[in-house]
Design a protein around this motif. Structure first.
Motif, mmCIF file in Angstrom:
data_model
loop_
_atom_site.group_PDB
_atom_site.id
_atom_site.type_symbol
_atom_site.label_atom_id
_atom_site.label_comp_id
_atom_site.label_asym_id
_atom_site.label_seq_id
_atom_site.Cartn_x
_atom_site.Cartn_y
_atom_site.Cartn_z
ATOM 1 N N ASP A 194 37.456 38.245 55.184
ATOM 2 C CA ASP A 194 36.773 37.061 54.671
ATOM 3 C C ASP A 194 35.385 37.358 54.109
ATOM 4 O OD1 ASP A 194 38.913 35.397 55.432
ATOM 5 O OD2 ASP A 194 38.187 35.387 57.507
ATOM 6 N N VAL A 195 35.042 38.637 53.934
ATOM 7 C CA VAL A 195 33.736 38.968 53.354
ATOM 8 C C VAL A 195 33.749 38.567 51.874
ATOM 9 C CG1 VAL A 195 32.147 40.828 52.745
ATOM 10 C CG2 VAL A 195 33.322 40.854 54.952
ATOM 11 N N PRO A 196 32.806 37.733 51.427
ATOM 12 C CA PRO A 196 32.757 37.366 50.001
ATOM 13 C C PRO A 196 32.482 38.592 49.133
ATOM 14 C CG PRO A 196 31.392 35.895 51.323
ATOM 15 C CD PRO A 196 31.769 37.037 52.206
ATOM 16 N N ILE A 197 33.191 38.699 48.010
ATOM 17 C CA ILE A 197 33.049 39.835 47.097
ATOM 18 C C ILE A 197 32.565 39.328 45.742
ATOM 19 C CG2 ILE A 197 34.262 41.681 45.865
ATOM 20 C CD1 ILE A 197 36.231 41.790 48.221
ATOM 21 N N ARG A 211 22.683 32.378 53.245
ATOM 22 C CA ARG A 211 22.541 31.124 54.003
ATOM 23 C C ARG A 211 23.835 30.786 54.742
ATOM 24 N NH1 ARG A 211 19.643 29.294 49.425
ATOM 25 N NH2 ARG A 211 21.490 28.177 48.661
ATOM 26 N N LEU A 212 24.962 30.973 54.074
ATOM 27 C CA LEU A 212 26.248 30.705 54.725
ATOM 28 C C LEU A 212 26.461 31.617 55.934
ATOM 29 C CD1 LEU A 212 28.559 30.221 51.605
ATOM 30 C CD2 LEU A 212 27.822 28.455 53.222
ATOM 31 N N GLN A 255 26.537 32.592 61.830
ATOM 32 C CA GLN A 255 26.022 33.217 63.046
ATOM 33 C C GLN A 255 25.496 32.179 64.023
ATOM 34 O OE1 GLN A 255 23.115 36.137 61.878
ATOM 35 N NE2 GLN A 255 24.614 37.519 60.969
ATOM 36 N N GLN A 256 24.837 31.151 63.512
ATOM 37 C CA GLN A 256 24.322 30.095 64.385
ATOM 38 C C GLN A 256 25.464 29.348 65.068
ATOM 39 O OE1 GLN A 256 21.946 27.836 61.636
ATOM 40 N NE2 GLN A 256 20.153 29.177 61.834
ATOM 41 N N SER A 311 20.037 34.313 43.260
ATOM 42 C CA SER A 311 20.557 32.977 43.592
ATOM 43 C C SER A 311 21.915 33.069 44.267
ATOM 44 C CB SER A 311 20.656 32.123 42.314
ATOM 45 O OG SER A 311 19.389 31.921 41.742
ATOM 46 N N LYS A 312 22.778 33.929 43.723
ATOM 47 C CA LYS A 312 24.113 34.065 44.309
ATOM 48 C C LYS A 312 24.022 34.666 45.724
ATOM 49 C CE LYS A 312 26.500 34.600 39.879
ATOM 50 N NZ LYS A 312 27.238 33.319 39.946
ATOM 51 N N VAL A 313 23.217 35.703 45.865
ATOM 52 C CA VAL A 313 23.090 36.345 47.176
ATOM 53 C C VAL A 313 22.495 35.379 48.192
ATOM 54 C CG1 VAL A 313 21.869 38.155 48.453
ATOM 55 C CG2 VAL A 313 23.008 38.690 46.293
ATOM 56 N N ASP A 314 21.504 34.587 47.774
ATOM 57 C CA ASP A 314 20.877 33.632 48.696
ATOM 58 C C ASP A 314 21.889 32.634 49.247
ATOM 59 O OD1 ASP A 314 18.424 34.804 48.470
ATOM 60 O OD2 ASP A 314 17.644 33.376 46.988
ATOM 61 N N VAL A 315 22.824 32.206 48.409
ATOM 62 C CA VAL A 315 23.854 31.265 48.870
ATOM 63 C C VAL A 315 24.679 31.879 49.996
ATOM 64 C CG1 VAL A 315 25.996 30.101 48.226
ATOM 65 C CG2 VAL A 315 24.011 29.994 46.699
ATOM 66 N N PHE A 316 25.150 33.105 49.801
ATOM 67 C CA PHE A 316 25.996 33.741 50.815
ATOM 68 C C PHE A 316 25.206 34.121 52.065
ATOM 69 C CE2 PHE A 316 28.393 34.709 46.856
ATOM 70 C CZ PHE A 316 29.535 33.990 47.173
#
Length: 536
Positions: A105-108, A151-152, A157-158, A144-149
């Motif tokens: 499930d790691v985003p690519i 945050r997810l 983790q939380q 921007s793209k990296v920041d989205v992932f």
């Protein structure tokens, strides 16, 4: 300021970058990891410069193989992968990632200098890409793209941390609730034996039934906690006779004995977890009695005529189950009447059956009532062959379950260890009333002192598993056996239920019992262990 990186050859020596160092590893436990994969060291440095910040850890890899090492060692928020790489291209790496559970499930995000042909883009999406970046790369778009992932991943983790804390809280609460419950049940059973007042006995019986209900709820909560943690139900297989399990449950429903119709046919032996089968049968019979029509009969059938399977059925009359309830009957927290329980009983029954490799189903109509049918395989491929039945038709385990005759020679000495004063005092008094001499201690050090300083030589040791001021009960028993220079029989009591793995309480010449333990069961187990140690 916009920056661009061209995928140009470099004269720089392609030295594989190190994995995350120790300092970053500690940080990675709290900060998400962003993986960059490119066969050009120059491109790696440029992308790393674009993304470097304190919000996440950056890991880099010069090849697909190096990337897999990082992916398997760390939880990655997003993998930014160059499509065109020698030996293993980005598509091949993505395919391998989707085939491994940890990386599935790691985003690519693919990076490519190639064309934007639709067919090639579809190929990337088919192997698991969530997005594309074309070279030269726009820094703002990349961040921007990296920041989205990131945050997810931080939110994931939380959620995981909150789930772990919740499960830990439930496990601790379940254990700590069992200690006062043990005291309540022990005092109730003891008083019921002593009083002759019928009204008082009715009140005490009501308290006892409420205690049993609470004990079942705690056991169910702990079982579900274990299953949600991914450990599954603990199953300890041994030769077992299902008919004797059913008889024991029928005896426990003595108040409803006239309503029960029990039938046996064939050989009812198999290699199962007897404690889990007791839980299974008790739940099903209890449900059938409770939800059947007033005065209606409950039919219990055990069919052992098939060579490889034993079938078990519980059937009551009355109105059938509504269709919407039948569809979710074995799902957790979906009980039709939450005032009678947590809605976990049938869910756990299904887990017990499936853990044994069996099947469970329900048939319910207004004309025939409700029948729950179970099929259990007698044994698994790695199980030992079943012993031949005794002349009486009972297996060796069944004969042991019937309980030996009480030992009536000299008063036997029981060393009782529990750090809960209420549990310790209630069990001490109950065992004394059963005719034992009881020596009590709050922890392992206290028990050792009784043996060394007071010359106490116990015939049997009863110890709680969780002892706050010392090692576990199993470790304490091993230490005491060294002091005694013999393997004194032992009983380990645990309120942790199935959350405590069997191997942690496994000792020779010992038995594990769950809290709250019935005094009758505890006494029977003590007699059984002592009889094994008594010469003929």
């Amino acid at each position: 300021m916009m920056k661009a990186v061209e995928n140009t050859p470099s004269d720089r020596s392609l030295r594989p970058p190190p994995l995350i160092d120790d300092a970053d590893e500690n940080a990675a436990g709290e900060r998400p990891v962003v993986l960059i994969v490119d066969d050009s060291a120059d491109n790696l440095l440029a992308l790393e410069a674009m993304l470097r910040c304190d919000d996440f850890v950056i890991a880099t890899a010069l090849s697909g193989r190096a990337a897999l090492d990082i992916l398997l060692a760390h939880h990655v928020a997003v993998a930014i992968i160059d499509v065109q790489m020698p030996e293993m291209d980005g598509f091949e790496l993505a395919t391998l990632m989707r085939g491994v559970e940890k990386t599935r499930d790691v985003p690519i995000v693919f990076v490519t200098a190639g064309s934007r042909e639709t067919s090639r883009m579809f190929k990337g999406y088919e192997v698991g890409a969530v997005d594309y970046l074309w070279k030269p790369i726009d820094e703002q778009i990349l961040r921007s793209k990296v920041d989205v992932f990131v945050r997810l991943e931080r939110q994931r983790q939380q959620l995981l941390q909150a789930e772990r804390m919740r499960e830990m809280f439930v496990a601790i609460l379940g254990h700590d609730l069992r200690n006062p419950l043990q005291g309540i049940k022990t005092a109730t059973e003891r008083t019921m034996r002593l009083t002759q007042d019928e009204e008082a006995r009715k009140t005490l019986e009501s308290i006892r039934q409420s205690g049993d209900r609470m004990a079942r709820m705690i056991a169910q909560i702990l079982d579900v906690t274990q299953m949600r943690a991914g450990a599954g139900l603990t199953i300890r297989r041994a030769p077992t006779e299902l008919s004797l399990v059913v008889e024991q449950i029928v005896d426990e429903f003595s108040a409803h004995r006239r309503l029960l119709r029990v039938e046996y046919s064939g050989d009812t032996r198999g290699v199962w977890d007897a404690d889990r089968l007791l839980q299974l049968v008790s739940n099903l019979v209890g449900n059938a009695v409770e939800h059947g029509p007033p005065g209606g009969h409950v039919h219990v059938r055990v069919d052992g005529r098939a060579p490889a399977w034993v079938k078990f059925e519980v059937h009551n009359g009355g109105c059938g189950l509504p269709k919407q309830l039948r569809d979710v009957l074995f799902e957790p927290f979906r009980s039709g009447d939450r005032t009678r329980g947590l809605g976990l009983g049938l869910f756990i029954c299904k887990q017990i059956v499936e853990a044994h490799g069996g099947a469970i189903d329900v048939e319910s109509t207004d004309e025939t009532g409700t029948a729950i049918r179970i099929s259990l395989p007698r044994r698994h491929a790695d199980d030992a062959p079943l012993p031949a039945p005794l002349a009486s038709g009972r297996s060796p385990q069944a004969s042991a379950a019937a309980g030996p005759s009480p030992i009536t020679e000299t008063r036997r000495v029981i060393l009782l260890i529990d750090d809960d004063v209420g549990v310790r005092e209630s069990l001490e008094l109950a065992l004394m009333l059963e005719g034992f001499t009881v020596v009590a201690a709050a922890d392992g050090d206290g028990a050792a002192a009784r043996i060394v300083d007071e010359r106490v030589a116990p015939d049997l040791i009863v110890s709680d598993f969780f002892l706050r001021k010392s090692a576990t009960g199993s470790q304490v028993v091993m230490r005491l056996r060294e002091l005694l220079n013999r393997d004194a029989p032992a009983i380990i009591l645990t309120g942790g239920g199935s959350l405590v793995p069997a191997h942690r309480t496994a000792l020779a010449n010992s038995v594990r019992l769950g809290k709250p333990v019935e005094i009758e069961q505890l006494t029977r187990t003590i007699y059984d262990l002592l009889s094994r140690a008594t010469p003929d």
